[in-house]
Design an enzyme around this catalytic site. Structure first.
Site, PDB file in Angstrom:
ATOM      1  N   ASP A 111       0.737  -1.294  -0.076  1.00 26.93           N
ATOM      2  CA  ASP A 111       0.092   0.077   0.003  1.00 26.93           C
ATOM      3  C   ASP A 111       1.015   1.253  -0.073  1.00 26.93           C
ATOM      4  O   ASP A 111       2.032   1.084   0.509  1.00 26.93           O
ATOM      5  CB  ASP A 111      -0.834   0.002   1.366  1.00 26.93           C
ATOM      6  CG  ASP A 111      -1.823  -1.141   1.203  1.00 26.93           C
ATOM      7  OD1 ASP A 111      -2.526  -1.322   0.112  1.00 26.93           O
ATOM      8  OD2 ASP A 111      -2.499  -1.607   2.425  1.00 26.93           O
ATOM      9  N   ASP A 129      -7.034  -1.326  -4.420  1.00 27.81           N
ATOM     10  CA  ASP A 129      -8.267  -0.936  -3.487  1.00 27.81           C
ATOM     11  C   ASP A 129      -9.063   0.120  -4.108  1.00 27.81           C
ATOM     12  O   ASP A 129     -10.292   0.003  -4.091  1.00 27.81           O
ATOM     13  CB  ASP A 129      -7.717  -0.432  -2.472  1.00 27.81           C
ATOM     14  CG  ASP A 129      -6.808  -1.396  -1.495  1.00 27.81           C
ATOM     15  OD1 ASP A 129      -6.893  -2.522  -1.578  1.00 27.81           O
ATOM     16  OD2 ASP A 129      -5.756  -0.900  -0.976  1.00 27.81           O
TER      17      ASP A 129
END
Length: 163
Positions: A111, A129
């Site tokens: 991330d 995401d």
């Protein structure tokens, strides 16, 4: 085929950006883009959204395979002639596969998009995401449009309209 190209583009963009983060930043490093709003932060997640279910890889493998199969099935069965539905499913497919690749090959998800929204330190996320959220949002819009269309047809068949 068009929808699979969208999914492939999302997967490639997701994996390329994650590769950049892994190659150019150390874990925990944060680069301000807009102070107090947006940062590029090298982060890893061994769980799901907001870090829940840490380390439950077998569960993520199983759920993701089921979700990918369901999206592909639904795309083939219901997306013909429904561009918005096809695009929403393509975004979800690309996002699901993007994070699945991380879980299979890295045993964690990379991330790096770090935002502060109205002072809230939002959990760090990635392109996959984002694609999943956009896909779900588009799916909701598709469902609302279908419901509106269905109501308009039933009003037309009944010959009356109530406000």
């Amino acid at each position: 085929m068009f929808y699979y190209l969208i999914a492939l583009f999302i997967i490639l963009l997701d994996q390329f950006t994650k590769w950049l983060i892994l190659a150019k930043m150390y874990l925990g490093e944060s680069i301000p883009v807009i102070d107090n709003v947006f940062y590029i932060t090298s982060h890893r997640n061994r769980g799901a959204a907001w870090g829940i279910l840490q380390g439950q890889m077998w569960l993520f493998y199983l759920i993701t395979i089921i979700v990918i199969c369901a999206i592909v099935f639904y795309m083939h069965k219901h997306a013909k002639g429904k561009r918005l539905l096809g695009v929403s499913l393509a975004f979800m497919l690309g996002g699901a596969i993007g994070n699945f690749i991380d879980r299979v090959f890295r045993k964690e998800v990379v991330d790096f998009i770090h935002t502060y929204i109205f002072g809230y330190n939002f959990p760090v996320f990635n392109i996959a995401d984002s694609a999943l959220v956009i896909g779900v949002g588009l799916l909701i819009i598709q469902m609302l449009l279908e419901e509106k269309s269905s109501k308009e047809k039933s009003y037309g068949e009944n010959g009356s309209h109530h406000s």
